[in-house]
Design a protein around this motif. Structure first.
Motif, mmCIF file in Angstrom:
data_model
loop_
_atom_site.group_PDB
_atom_site.id
_atom_site.type_symbol
_atom_site.label_atom_id
_atom_site.label_comp_id
_atom_site.label_asym_id
_atom_site.label_seq_id
_atom_site.Cartn_x
_atom_site.Cartn_y
_atom_site.Cartn_z
ATOM 1 N N GLY A 792 74.065 67.213 51.427
ATOM 2 C CA GLY A 792 75.231 67.575 52.226
ATOM 3 C C GLY A 792 76.205 66.418 52.322
ATOM 4 N N ALA A 793 75.665 65.210 52.508
ATOM 5 C CA ALA A 793 76.522 64.032 52.586
ATOM 6 C C ALA A 793 77.270 63.854 51.271
ATOM 7 C CB ALA A 793 75.673 62.798 52.884
ATOM 8 N N PHE A 794 76.580 64.143 50.168
ATOM 9 C CA PHE A 794 77.227 64.013 48.858
ATOM 10 C C PHE A 794 78.313 65.084 48.675
ATOM 11 C CE2 PHE A 794 77.489 65.333 44.397
ATOM 12 C CZ PHE A 794 77.929 64.142 43.829
ATOM 13 N N PHE A 795 77.972 66.350 48.997
ATOM 14 C CA PHE A 795 78.971 67.422 48.856
ATOM 15 C C PHE A 795 80.234 67.081 49.647
ATOM 16 C CE2 PHE A 795 75.371 70.708 48.306
ATOM 17 C CZ PHE A 795 75.307 70.415 46.960
ATOM 18 N N ALA A 796 80.028 66.623 50.877
ATOM 19 C CA ALA A 796 81.168 66.315 51.729
ATOM 20 C C ALA A 796 82.003 65.191 51.114
ATOM 21 C CB ALA A 796 80.681 65.902 53.122
ATOM 22 N N TRP A 797 81.306 64.228 50.535
ATOM 23 C CA TRP A 797 82.011 63.104 49.921
ATOM 24 C C TRP A 797 82.898 63.587 48.776
ATOM 25 C CZ3 TRP A 797 81.203 60.585 45.023
ATOM 26 C CH2 TRP A 797 81.894 59.379 44.888
#
Lengths: 852, 257
Positions: A792-797
């Motif tokens: 999720g942190a990656f997608f948001a990034w």
């Protein structure tokens, strides 16, 4: 063979129930979405047929090619219509925006469904409304009729006096009647105020004008025939359509309005099914492993590989068909649930029977069956490969050699990287329809990570299990070891949870970042102290007036204010290069740069004041236009006009084009203001000035005066509302995943029955047994949460990087929220373990030890 | 039957201080009416410290049931089963579990080791579960006697069947229980491993005073015991003291098996 499969199925009701449940949940979303759409569609269709039942032909202002167009025409058209051969009766009507106020003077509705003002048609048979007993139609000035839904909701009764805001400031009216639309009390949350024609014309600034004419045909003349006859007599700017056409138009408009809900529901159905497929596949894999002996026996007795595959597939087929049918019934519940939810939120969707189209049944069953079959296929093939001798030998469980995970790691990593690439490429802005590639990229990454996950399960289980093992002794140690014993099973169980968690995390990161961006933007580029906005967002188009010029003038009189700047938005009525702009903005040039830092040069602001257009950096880059060039606009009201370019602005704003107020009024021909910004002069008491402003605007209750703090709160509240909606829906994905953990644990304890029995025999008490299962569940849940939060942190990034063009920069990681997610994961683990832990603890020791 | 009972009572008095477990007037009845099966039909027996008892009998004679009831894994329909003075029939699950922790060791036909734990961890599992320290010297001796010294860090799948069963034996003995119940412990082993295992049990009884009860159908295994109790139709029908393979085989010849 099918019989054997069915028998086996019925022999394991629990197993079937658990597999089936994940299918049911997934299918119910798909079915529910279709049922919801179809039911609403057909209900509205019936409703409007009722509403337009007496009207054969309607006459209204012709729709322009684009833009909002005129909203009225001259009264004289009524005489033309009446004179057409075949017209039995015709009545003119005048409509506009009319908003009720509650007892405290606050506006009712307006945040979504329209607040409709209309006139009463005197000719009988031409009214869409049915007056409820005890009331009558409005006849004189100061009388109003209200729809039943609004009346019930606000406790309005015949004889009451209410305040209504129209283009005129709030006035008092006496309620003389309450009415329904055919069978329905209201129209999708809209409020309706009906006046006499003369009053309506006055309230809506339509002296001598009408906004529509309803016509009844003489018997023997078809509506189409009459429409053509009337149309041929009408002036160019007016058109005639049949009641049926009107119905179709209204229904499709409503469906369009509800479209976002259907899209969202289908997206969540997809997620639910995707998550469910992990569980289904996992279940079949475990079942096949447990039945290795039975399948081997079949092989030893002469069954071919193909027959073994068929046996597993038949079982999957039977479960999936039954579950899909159950899913359709659940879908009906989902559909009524969504409708009730929407009614609670404020849409008043009409009641009506649930519509289950054959298409719904076919698609639902197809989805359920195909997903299950695909999920079951791999385990089935694996089952067929078991050699009879191998499986019939005494198998002690853990003795299996661990297969090389290298190949798996390589393939998984490749797919993950490929998915990330597709995601990044989809978001770089060069594609017309990036959503498909983005979706595909996300999907591929989920698959890729879930393939790699078994490799990660050993170190991550060690990591998240470490505190438990350190503090909770042997049950934790055994639990952690067991989670690591079957890395693939642990991983795919956790992967199901990962999907929901990653989406939730992504939204959290985005929301937190947006909030901090809003704070930053308000602080850096928005020096204004006060904002005036209309709470009636229906007040957009020309003639319906968001903020009237009178209100603007009243506001400007407030002492202590400076740099009062009006912003006017033209909605879809300006074209550039053949593209219709969503917005085209006019702003006061004298003070624009005092209330808003747009990042335009001084020279550009000077030229802007002289009538040139400010363009965004984006437009400048895309069409290679710079200061001094010209752009040709096509205005819906005034035709083509070429304007010089003043320069570019760099900060994000609602439109790519800004002109000064004079140019706007000259080209768009609508003086209503969308919002106003103002500064409070130095040395003034800000609160006092705000109070003064509120007093000055007391006659316009739909207008809201906000300071910066309130503005930020409003924005934050909107973000939180959207988040809440998504979380609610993603909650289903998490529930399915939690059921998946339960499922895995149930199957795992039944597989380890003998081992568990031995542990009890050598002195493990029930509470230790329960804890052991619970800890394993927690470890799986935390593993899923770790994977999910990372993804999720990656997608948001990636998403936030893609939004850089729109002025969103930065990345704020909501540490507090993520900690809460981990705590929730622990609770989810405990919850998922409740039943399996109980079952393991209650196990009969003796039976367990001698379990086959 | 009264004669058997009297005899049992006499023995109780004679060796009271050495009795670690007993079953008195035990009945275990499954089903009702026509389908009633009496797995135990009035059995009384005592197990003493340092005595290795083998229980033999044809399939369905009730020998496994007797073992399970004596060990507290199953409950009698009537009668009393005691271990270390505790009445197993009255004990709740928790008390029974505590009793198993302290006083009872088990050896099963299938070795039932935890596959994720090393040999040493498996052996010490009962102490770990109980949260108690173990006797390190005894553990070391035990491991040496069982020839497992160089196998302590191996997981079960890396061990032979004989080694796995020896780990299970060590697991049963580490906590020095009052009594060990073994259910066909050599049933899954080759003859050499079986011989080693039984020799060890023999030694544990005579040298360390361990009470051992073993259910078996193999005369060669039973011959290692101090006494062989013969069961038939849920009753004790005979007992052979100081058995040899020949004595047992002769018994079977005489009475059928």
């Amino acid at each position: 063979m099918f019989k054997a499969a069915l028998k086996n199925l019925l022999g394991h009701k629990l197993r079937m129930f658990l597999t089936g449940f994940s299918i049911i949940l997934g299918v119910s979303f798909v079915a529910g979405t279709y049922i919801f759409t179809d039911s609403i569609g057909s209900t509205f269709d019936n409703l409007f047929k009722d509403v337009y039942a007496g009207i054969d032909v309607s006459v209204r202002p012709a729709k322009p090619e684009f833009g909002v167009g005129a909203l009225s025409f001259d009264e004289s058209v009524l005489d033309i219509v009446k004179s057409v051969d075949g017209v039995s009766a015709a009545a003119g009507g005048a409509g506009g925006v009319a908003q009720f106020l509650d007892a405290d003077g606050n506006p009712i509705g307006g945040q979504g469904p329209p607040t409709i003002g209309a006139s009463w048609a005197e000719e009988s048979g031409l009214n869409v409304l049915r007056i409820v007993e005890g009331g009558r139609a409005p006849e004189a000035n100061g009388e109003v009729l209200v729809d039943k839904a609004t009346a019930d909701k606000n406790d309005f009764k015949v004889g009451d006096t209410v305040k209504i805001v129209t283009l005129k400031p709030a006035q008092e009216f006496k309620i003389v009647g309450v009415a329904t639309f055919g069978e329905s009390d209201g129209l999708g949350g809209a409020t309706l105020a009906v006046f006499s024609l003369a009053q309506a014309q006055e309230l809506f600034n339509l002296p001598g004008k009408l906004s529509e004419i309803s016509v009844k045909a003489q018997s023997g003349i078809s509506p189409e025939e009459l429409r053509d006859r009337i149309d041929s007599k009408l002036p160019e700017e007016v058109e005639a359509i049949t009641g049926q056409e009107q119905t179709n138009e209204s229904v499709s408009e409503i469906n369009e309005g509800l479209g976002f809900i259907n899209t969202a529901l289908l997206a969540f159905a997809g997620i639910a099914i995707f998550v469910g497929s992990f569980i289904i596949q996992n279940t079949f894999r475990i079942i096949v492993a447990q039945r290795a002996k039975e399948l081997a026996l079949l092989r030893a007795m002469g069954a071919t590989k193909v027959q073994v595959v068929r046996l597993v597939i038949y079982e999957a087929l039977a479960v999936s068909i039954l579950s899909s049918i159950a899913g359709i019934f659940m879908g009906m519940l989902v559909s009524s649930g969504v409708r009730n939810l929407m009614n609670v939120v404020g849409f008043s969707l009409p009641k009506g029977p649930l519509t289950v189209e054959p298409r719904t049944i076919i698609v639902s069953i197809l989805v359920g069956v195909v997903v299950t079959l695909v999920s079951a296929l791999l385990p089935a093939i694996k089952a067929s490969r078991v050699s009879p001798v191998e499986a019939l030998q005494e198998n002690e469980g853990g003795g299996r050699k661990r297969k090389s995970l290298f190949k798996r790691g390589l393939i998984g990593t490749l797919i993950t990287v490929f998915g990330a690439g597709a995601l990044a490429y989809g978001l770089n802005g060069s594609l017309e329809q990036p959503i498909y590639l983005v979706g595909f990229g996300v999907f591929a990454m989920f698959i890729g990570v879930s393939i790699v996950a078994p490799l990660l399960s050993v170190p991550i289980a060690r990591l998240v299990g470490w505190p438990l093992v350190k503090t909770r002794g042997i049950p934790a140690r055994l639990a952690r070891d067991n989670a690591r014993r079957t890395p693939r099973r642990t991983a795919s169980t956790a992967a199901a949870l990962m999907i929901g968690v990653s989406l939730v995390t992504m939204l959290s990161v985005m929301a937190t970042t947006f909030k901090s961006e809003i704070t930053r933007l308000l602080a850096d580029s928005f020096p204004a102290d006060l904002i005036i906005q209309s709470t009636n967002i229906g007040d957009a188009g020309p003639g319906t007036a968001g903020i009237s010029v009178e209100a603007l003038n009243d506001f400007e009189q407030v002492k202590g204010l400076e740099d009062v700047t009006a912003f006017r938005y033209a909605f879809q009525s300006v074209k550039v290069d053949g593209d219709i702009l969503d917005f085209f903005i006019g702003a006061d040039s004298e003070s624009l740069d005092k209330v808003m830092k747009l990042g335009a040069s001084e020279q550009a602001m000077k030229d802007f004041a002289k009538g040139a257009v400010l363009i965004s950096e984006n437009v400048s880059k895309k069409s290679n236009v710079k200061a001094g060039d010209t752009i040709t606009f096509e205005f819906a009201q005034t035709g083509e006009k070429t304007l010089p370019v003043a320069g570019i602005f760099t900060e994000p704003f609602d439109s790519e084009y800004i002109v000064n107020t004079a140019v706007y009024l000259d080209t768009v021909k609508d003086d209503s203001v969308t919002w106003i910004a103002a500064s409070i002069a130095d040395g003034q008491d800000e609160a006092a000035v705000k109070t003064e402003a509120e007093k000055a605007l007391a006659g316009y209750p739909q207008l809201d005066v906000q300071d910066k703090g309130e503005l930020f709160d409003t924005a934050e509240k909107q973000i939180d509302q959207v988040l809440g909606l998504f979380w609610g829906l993603l909650g289903f994905a998490v529930i399915i995943a939690v059921l998946g953990i339960t499922n895995t644990l149930m199957l795992s304890i039944s597989e380890r029955t003998r081992e568990l029995g031995m542990l009890r025999a050598i002195g493990m008490v029930r509470s230790q047994m329960r804890r052991m299962i619970r800890y394993e569940s927690i470890i799986i849940a935390l593993f899923g949460a770790v994977l999910g939060v990372s993804m999720g942190a990656f997608f948001a990034w990636v998403l936030l990087r893609a939004l850089k063009d729109q002025g969103i920069s930065g990345y704020v990681f909501p540490t507090g929220q993520v900690i809460i997610y981990f705590i929730l994961a622990i609770f989810a683990g405990i919850l998922a373990a409740a039943w399996p832990a109980r079952k393991a603890a209650r196990m009969d020791v003796l039976k367990a030890i001698y379990h086959e | 039957m009264p004669a058997t009972k009297q005899k049992a009572e006499k023995q109780t008095k004679a060796a009271k201080k050495n009795v670690v477990a007993s079953v008195t007037d035990a009945f275990k009845i499954y089903g009702k009416g026509d389908t009633e099966v009496r797995a135990l039909n009035g059995v009384s027996i005592e197990f003493e410290k340092g005595v290795f008892t083998a229980i033999m009998g044809p399939s369905g004679s009730g020998k496994s049931t007797l073992l399970h009831c004596a060990a507290g894994l199953d409950r009698l329909s009537s009668g009393v089963a005691e271990v270390g003075g505790t009445d197993l029939g009255k004990a709740k699950d928790k008390a029974l579990t505590m009793l198993r922790r302290k006083r009872v060791g088990f050896i099963f036909q299938s070795f039932n080791l935890v596959p994720t734990l090393t040999s040493k961890e498996n052996m010490l599992l009962p102490s770990t579960i109980a949260g108690k320290k173990y006797d390190t010297k005894w553990f070391k001796d035990l491991v040496g006697l069982l020839g497992l010294s160089d196998r302590l860090d191996h997981i079960p799948s890396e061990l032979s069947g004989g080694q796995q069963q020896r780990v299970a034996v060590a697991r049963a003995l580490v906590a020095r229980p009052d009594i060990i119940f073994a259910d066909e412990p050599s049933g899954n082993l080759d003859s050499k491993s079986a011989q080693d295992l039984l020799m060890f049990l023999r030694k544990a009884a005579s040298e360390y005073g361990q009470a051992i009860v073993m259910v078996t159908h193999d005369p060669n295994a039973a011959a290692y015991a101090d006494r062989v109790v013969m069961l038939r139709d849920g009753k004790i029908v005979d007992e052979i003291q100081k058995p040899t393979v020949d004595k047992i085989l002769q018994y079977f010849k005489k009475f059928g098996s």
